[in-house]
Design a protein around this motif. Structure first.
Motif, PDB file in Angstrom:
ATOM      1  N   LYS A   4       0.646  -1.262   0.016  1.00 22.20           N
ATOM      2  CA  LYS A   4       0.059  -0.010  -0.046  1.00 22.20           C
ATOM      3  C   LYS A   4       0.838   1.264  -0.099  1.00 22.20           C
ATOM      4  CE  LYS A   4      -3.619   2.519   2.621  1.00 22.20           C
ATOM      5  NZ  LYS A   4      -4.353   2.526   3.813  1.00 22.20           N
ATOM      6  N   ILE A   5       1.989   1.198   0.712  1.00 19.68           N
ATOM      7  CA  ILE A   5       2.734   2.569   0.914  1.00 19.68           C
ATOM      8  C   ILE A   5       3.484   2.566  -0.450  1.00 19.68           C
ATOM      9  CG2 ILE A   5       4.367   3.555   2.174  1.00 19.68           C
ATOM     10  CD1 ILE A   5       3.831   2.135   4.775  1.00 19.68           C
ATOM     11  N   ARG A   6       3.959   1.545  -0.615  1.00 22.01           N
ATOM     12  CA  ARG A   6       4.945   1.676  -2.034  1.00 22.01           C
ATOM     13  C   ARG A   6       4.038   2.125  -3.306  1.00 22.01           C
ATOM     14  NH1 ARG A   6       5.415  -3.717  -4.758  1.00 22.01           N
ATOM     15  NH2 ARG A   6       7.555  -3.138  -5.574  1.00 22.01           N
ATOM     16  N   GLN A   7       2.885   1.579  -3.518  1.00 15.27           N
ATOM     17  CA  GLN A   7       2.159   2.133  -4.435  1.00 15.27           C
ATOM     18  C   GLN A   7       1.598   3.695  -4.390  1.00 15.27           C
ATOM     19  OE1 GLN A   7       1.497   0.545  -7.246  1.00 15.27           O
ATOM     20  NE2 GLN A   7       2.505  -1.292  -6.291  1.00 15.27           N
ATOM     21  N   GLU A   8       1.336   3.991  -3.141  1.00 17.80           N
ATOM     22  CA  GLU A   8       1.130   5.497  -2.907  1.00 17.80           C
ATOM     23  C   GLU A   8       2.556   6.528  -3.366  1.00 17.80           C
ATOM     24  OE1 GLU A   8       0.093   5.835   1.014  1.00 17.80           O
ATOM     25  OE2 GLU A   8      -2.089   5.066   0.783  1.00 17.80           O
ATOM     26  N   LEU A   9       3.542   5.936  -2.900  1.00 18.23           N
ATOM     27  CA  LEU A   9       4.771   6.596  -3.324  1.00 18.23           C
ATOM     28  C   LEU A   9       5.042   6.583  -4.591  1.00 18.23           C
ATOM     29  CD1 LEU A   9       7.621   7.436  -2.628  1.00 18.23           C
ATOM     30  CD2 LEU A   9       8.386   5.165  -2.384  1.00 18.23           C
ATOM     31  N   PHE A  10       4.927   5.524  -5.425  1.00 20.37           N
ATOM     32  CA  PHE A  10       5.270   5.405  -6.942  1.00 20.37           C
ATOM     33  C   PHE A  10       4.297   6.397  -7.456  1.00 20.37           C
ATOM     34  CE2 PHE A  10       6.542   0.870  -6.357  1.00 20.37           C
ATOM     35  CZ  PHE A  10       7.626   1.471  -5.805  1.00 20.37           C
ATOM     36  N   VAL A  11       2.818   6.581  -7.325  1.00 19.35           N
ATOM     37  CA  VAL A  11       1.885   7.425  -7.654  1.00 19.35           C
ATOM     38  C   VAL A  11       2.512   9.086  -7.541  1.00 19.35           C
ATOM     39  CG1 VAL A  11      -0.450   8.559  -7.552  1.00 19.35           C
ATOM     40  CG2 VAL A  11       0.102   5.844  -7.721  1.00 19.35           C
ATOM     41  N   SER A  12       2.753   9.243  -6.428  1.00 20.38           N
ATOM     42  CA  SER A  12       3.233  10.549  -5.979  1.00 20.38           C
ATOM     43  C   SER A  12       4.493  11.030  -6.696  1.00 20.38           C
ATOM     44  CB  SER A  12       3.125  10.750  -4.329  1.00 20.38           C
ATOM     45  OG  SER A  12       2.125  10.588  -3.873  1.00 20.38           O
ATOM     46  N   CYS A 134      12.181 -12.082   6.813  1.00 20.68           N
ATOM     47  CA  CYS A 134      11.979 -11.588   5.381  1.00 20.68           C
ATOM     48  C   CYS A 134      12.504 -10.191   5.498  1.00 20.68           C
ATOM     49  CB  CYS A 134      10.337 -11.304   5.237  1.00 20.68           C
ATOM     50  SG  CYS A 134       9.517 -10.340   6.519  1.00 20.68           S
ATOM     51  N   ALA A 135      12.758  -9.894   4.329  1.00 22.36           N
ATOM     52  CA  ALA A 135      13.421  -8.669   3.998  1.00 22.36           C
ATOM     53  C   ALA A 135      12.825  -7.926   2.856  1.00 22.36           C
ATOM     54  CB  ALA A 135      14.879  -8.827   3.576  1.00 22.36           C
ATOM     55  N   MET A 136      13.176  -6.689   2.604  1.00 23.80           N
ATOM     56  CA  MET A 136      12.637  -5.607   1.447  1.00 23.80           C
ATOM     57  C   MET A 136      13.701  -5.235   0.648  1.00 23.80           C
ATOM     58  SD  MET A 136      10.486  -2.420   2.102  1.00 23.80           S
ATOM     59  CE  MET A 136       9.063  -3.235   2.837  1.00 23.80           C
ATOM     60  N   VAL A 137      13.480  -5.620  -0.451  1.00 26.21           N
ATOM     61  CA  VAL A 137      14.352  -5.138  -1.786  1.00 26.21           C
ATOM     62  C   VAL A 137      14.470  -3.602  -1.590  1.00 26.21           C
ATOM     63  CG1 VAL A 137      14.779  -5.355  -4.155  1.00 26.21           C
ATOM     64  CG2 VAL A 137      13.476  -7.275  -3.061  1.00 26.21           C
ATOM     65  N   ALA A 138      15.839  -3.517  -1.941  1.00 25.37           N
ATOM     66  CA  ALA A 138      16.260  -2.002  -1.968  1.00 25.37           C
ATOM     67  C   ALA A 138      16.964  -1.463  -2.914  1.00 25.37           C
ATOM     68  CB  ALA A 138      17.257  -1.822  -0.607  1.00 25.37           C
ATOM     69  N   PHE A 139      16.837  -2.120  -4.275  1.00 25.66           N
ATOM     70  CA  PHE A 139      16.881  -1.601  -5.578  1.00 25.66           C
ATOM     71  C   PHE A 139      15.940  -1.633  -6.749  1.00 25.66           C
ATOM     72  CE2 PHE A 139      18.091  -5.576  -6.196  1.00 25.66           C
ATOM     73  CZ  PHE A 139      18.281  -6.049  -7.345  1.00 25.66           C
ATOM     74  N   GLY A 140      16.136  -1.310  -7.595  1.00 18.76           N
ATOM     75  CA  GLY A 140      15.473  -1.526  -8.967  1.00 18.76           C
ATOM     76  C   GLY A 140      14.224  -0.736  -9.056  1.00 18.76           C
ATOM     77  N   ASP A 141      13.138  -0.967  -9.834  1.00 20.00           N
ATOM     78  CA  ASP A 141      12.168  -0.167 -10.371  1.00 20.00           C
ATOM     79  C   ASP A 141      11.003  -0.519  -9.480  1.00 20.00           C
ATOM     80  OD1 ASP A 141      11.477  -2.457 -11.584  1.00 20.00           O
ATOM     81  OD2 ASP A 141      12.081  -2.071 -13.523  1.00 20.00           O
ATOM     82  N   GLU A 142       9.773  -0.132 -10.162  1.00 22.11           N
ATOM     83  CA  GLU A 142       8.487  -0.187  -9.333  1.00 22.11           C
ATOM     84  C   GLU A 142       8.158  -1.684  -9.386  1.00 22.11           C
ATOM     85  OE1 GLU A 142       5.388   1.971 -11.238  1.00 22.11           O
ATOM     86  OE2 GLU A 142       6.610   3.806 -11.269  1.00 22.11           O
ATOM     87  N   THR A 143       8.967  -2.504 -10.299  1.00 25.39           N
ATOM     88  CA  THR A 143       8.367  -4.112 -10.132  1.00 25.39           C
ATOM     89  C   THR A 143       9.113  -4.795  -8.978  1.00 25.39           C
ATOM     90  OG1 THR A 143      10.089  -4.773 -11.616  1.00 25.39           O
ATOM     91  CG2 THR A 143       8.046  -4.247 -12.329  1.00 25.39           C
ATOM     92  N   THR A 144      10.279  -4.169  -8.534  1.00 24.88           N
ATOM     93  CA  THR A 144      11.233  -4.668  -7.275  1.00 24.88           C
ATOM     94  C   THR A 144      11.344  -3.922  -6.127  1.00 24.88           C
ATOM     95  OG1 THR A 144      13.240  -3.923  -8.447  1.00 24.88           O
ATOM     96  CG2 THR A 144      12.581  -6.228  -9.105  1.00 24.88           C
ATOM     97  N   TYR A 145      11.535  -2.726  -6.333  1.00 24.75           N
ATOM     98  CA  TYR A 145      11.841  -1.765  -5.032  1.00 24.75           C
ATOM     99  C   TYR A 145      10.734  -1.929  -4.032  1.00 24.75           C
ATOM    100  CZ  TYR A 145      12.714   2.098  -2.123  1.00 24.75           C
ATOM    101  OH  TYR A 145      13.143   2.935  -1.135  1.00 24.75           O
ATOM    102  N   GLY A 146      10.904  -2.254  -2.753  1.00 21.51           N
ATOM    103  CA  GLY A 146      10.056  -2.262  -1.809  1.00 21.51           C
ATOM    104  C   GLY A 146       9.409  -3.594  -1.563  1.00 21.51           C
TER     105      GLY A 146
END
Length: 697
Positions: A4-12, A134-146
């Motif tokens: 949810k947060i990453r989608q809001e971030l990408f739109v903004s 679990c971990a969160m991916v810290a690189f890449g584009d919208e498909t991988t980041y977060g």
């Protein structure tokens, strides 16, 4: 929650990027035209809770109770977003922040934002969620980041060589812990929303529905203001980093910094060996900063011996360390040339590449260790810092940290009965932040960049400025450079981890240079005979007075004492530093050695007295009344040849029977590149340090 947060971030962020690409020129012009007050009003219109001052999170830790820090969570999440920093400097810092964050994908700032959070997490100002295994991916584009990965889940299930979540987090550092990653996404979403709100307010009268992108503008240049101490360049560069593009690994940046320090080390050693006045200045500075001088009963021979030994060892040790650092960088560039596009992301590095880069860890560790130990001594015994009477004396024997302050105690059998402590002084902020550098836990918590930033701001006050002695300023300068190099190295992805402790890393990775750096790591007792050649330091001062044969003889005596000191010092250095390091010192200093000055040739010649002809002889036909003879003495020419030290010349004028004293210019060979007379140790470094940082920028 993460999705949810990453989608809001990408739109903004997509919206912000489109607006900035279309109207950045208009945004910059309108923002700069506003006064600082009006800029603050716009910022408060978007977020009324923005902190008013720079580094407000520092005040939260020093003044507030731990339970109250959670109420100021945003101060810790975005410490660089405040009214002071975003409105000063003609608003350039806000424009730099906007340009960087709008035109670069959020993943590029992931590790910078994660490191920024570290202080808030450790200080209790930021609480995080915890996700197990679990971990969160810290690189890449919208498909991988977060994206959230379980430790057993591969980044790409279709690729058997793709790393799993555990490897991504712990080895490659291409992922963050889930708690850190989620907080980073939250931080970036808050910042993007703020920037989007500001630009839409600035462009109220502009139609933002149909946006046509233009060519991106260059990043705004944020000037680094002039500094008095060279270490302040490092402090201000760190303070401006949030408003610039994200830090990335670049071996050339490390090379520039190491080259600058190597040049300083060479110049310092050359001056010590060619300039008696410069040698005396450094002996005085090192003597004043010896811990033993804090007690009147310390044996002079002991203090003087340690002074000379440490001064010489420091000069050769830093030459060795920076020389080795340059060689390691050169060797790595050869290996790096085989990877023109850089190593692949989320893949293990080749052994050759990783081994070549890992050699930087132990050499930077040796440098930091030496600088840290030097700061322990200079800070605790600095006459300038303790001029306010903060010293208390007690009887202890080792160096410890206590709730009441820092206790300095000698472990040497010859001076074991004396010890000292600096009392804890919460009201003295300069003292407080300098002591943070003495404690590894505090330095890790506050981070060197944050400590330097506070010291920089505190020393804007002239009274605080005077409490930083030139020797302490020089140590802080080297510490700043080393910290910058370590930060650049830490930004390499995939990560290059230093898995060994410092002694093991030196033994394992620096074997090639062990004959050069090995001897200066070991301890050796000072040479009393050498100390007798160094003191009193007045022996290295050229005399003032009439420039006659007596003056020339005294100058020759100074040269003789100087030569005798270095003859004894060479015997000590060969034993202390080894043949290889001593030969390196001889090699780099060789081009700066000048022929001894012939002082007798500078003696002012006696001026003959000329008798003026009688007045009558000046008139063609005579007849003028004869007057008395007039004697005239022409003044002697003023010779100002370059010499190896400072000497006073007196030109005698018999006409008025008064002697006027002038001074020979202090000899500074051509390699000095325009440096002026050095009245304090290392002060000549101040004029070139900024240029090296400008190259980095």
């Amino acid at each position: 929650m993460a999705d949810k947060i990453r989608q809001e971030l990408f739109v903004s962020w997509s919206r912000l990027k489109a607006i900035v690409l279309a109207h950045e020129d208009t945004i910059q012009k309108r923002w700069k035209k506003r006064t600082a007050l009006k800029r603050k009003q716009v910022l408060l219109e978007i977020d009324p809770k923005l902190p008013h001052e720079h580094a407000s999170e520092i005040s939260s830790v020093i003044k507030d109770e731990a339970s109250a820090r959670q109420e100021k969570r945003n101060d810790f999440l975005l410490p660089y977003v405040n009214l002071e920093d975003l409105s000063i400097n003609n608003g350039t810092q806000f424009l730099g922040l906007l340009h960087a964050r709008a035109l670069r994908f959020p993943s590029e700032f992931a590790w910078f934002d994660s490191n920024t959070l570290g202080f808030g997490v450790a200080a209790g100002g930021v609480e995080r969620y915890h996700g197990f295994s679990c971990a969160m991916v810290a690189f890449g584009d919208e498909t991988t980041y977060g994206r959230v990965l379980e430790y057993s889940e591969r980044l790409d299930e279709s690729d058997k060589d793709s790393p799993d979540g555990a490897m991504m987090e712990f080895i490659l550092q291409e992922s963050m812990t889930f708690g850190n990653g989620l907080t980073v996404l939250e931080t970036q979403a808050k910042l993007t929303a703020l920037l989007l709100g500001v630009v839409t307010t600035i462009l109220r009268d502009v139609d933002l529905t149909n946006l046509t992108p233009a060519a991106p503008l260059p990043a705004p240049e944020i000037p680094i203001l002039n500094t008095t101490f060279q270490w302040q360049s490092s402090a201000r560069l760190n303070a401006l980093r949030p408003y610039s593009p994200p830090p990335v690994f670049n071996i050339d940046d490390i090379g520039i910094l190491m080259n600058s320090q190597y040049e300083f080390a060479v110049q310092h050693l050359a001056d010590l060996r060619t300039d008696p006045i410069y040698l005396a200045e450094n002996l005085q500075a090192y003597y004043e900063h010896r811990i033993e001088t804090l007690h009147g009963k310390a044996p002079q021979s002991l203090v003087q011996g340690r002074t000379v030994s440490l001064m010489l060892t420091d000069a050769y040790a830093f030459l060795a360390y920076y020389h080795v650092a340059k060689k390691i960088i050169h060797d790595f560039r050869i290996v790096q040339a085989n990877f023109p596009n850089g190593p692949l992301r989320a893949r293990e590095l080749t052994k050759e590449y990783e081994d070549a880069l890992k050699k930087l860890h132990p050499i930077l560790g040796l440098l930091e260790e030496r600088v840290s130990k030097a700061h322990h001594q200079t800070m605790c015994s600095s006459p300038a810092l303790r001029s306010d009477g903060s010293l208390l004396r007690i009887k202890n024997y080792v160096l410890t940290f206590t709730p009441i302050g820092i206790i300095i105690r000698s472990t040497d059998a010859a001076f074991r009965q004396h010890g000292f402590t600096f009392a804890s002084r919460p009201d003295d902020k300069l003292y407080t932040f300098l002591t943070f550098l003495l404690q590894e836990d505090e330095t890790h918590l506050w981070q060197v960049g944050r400590i330097f930033d506070q010291l920089d701001r505190l020393t804007q006050d002239p009274a605080a400025h005077r409490r930083i002695s030139p020797l302490i300023a020089s140590i802080l300068s080297q510490w700043g450079v080393i910290n910058d190099c370590k930060s650049i190295l830490a930004s390499h992805r995939p990560a290059v981890n230093a898995t060994e402790l410092l002694p093991a890393g030196v033994e394992q990775r620096l074997q090639k240079w062990k004959p050069l750096i090995g001897p200066v790591i070991l301890r050796i007792d000072p040479d009393p005979a050498l100390a007798a050649r160094a003191f009193p330091i007045s022996n290295f001062t050229y005399p003032k007075g009439l420039r006659d044969s007596t003056w020339a003889a005294k100058c020759e005596d100074v040269d003789a004492v100087f030569a005798a000191f270095w003859k004894a010092a060479d015997r000590f250095l060969i034993k202390r530093c080894g043949n290889e390091l001593f030969a390196l010192g001889t090699q780099v200093v060789g081009p700066f050695i000048v022929a001894p000055t012939s002082w007798s040739s500078l003696v002012a010649p006696k001026v003959p007295v000329r008798t003026m002809p009688k007045a009558a002889s000046l008139v063609p036909f005579g007849g003028a009344e004869q007057g008395p003879e007039v004697k005239e003495e022409p003044s002697a020419p003023k010779a100002k040849p370059k010499t190896r030290g400072v000497a006073a010349i007196t030109v005698e004028s018999k006409g008025n029977e008064q002697a006027t004293e002038t001074s020979l210019p202090l000899h500074r060979p051509q390699y000095r590149l325009g440096y002026t007379k050095c009245s304090q140790p290392y002060s000549r470094q101040q004029k070139t340090r900024k240029s090296h940082y400008n190259k980095v920028l």
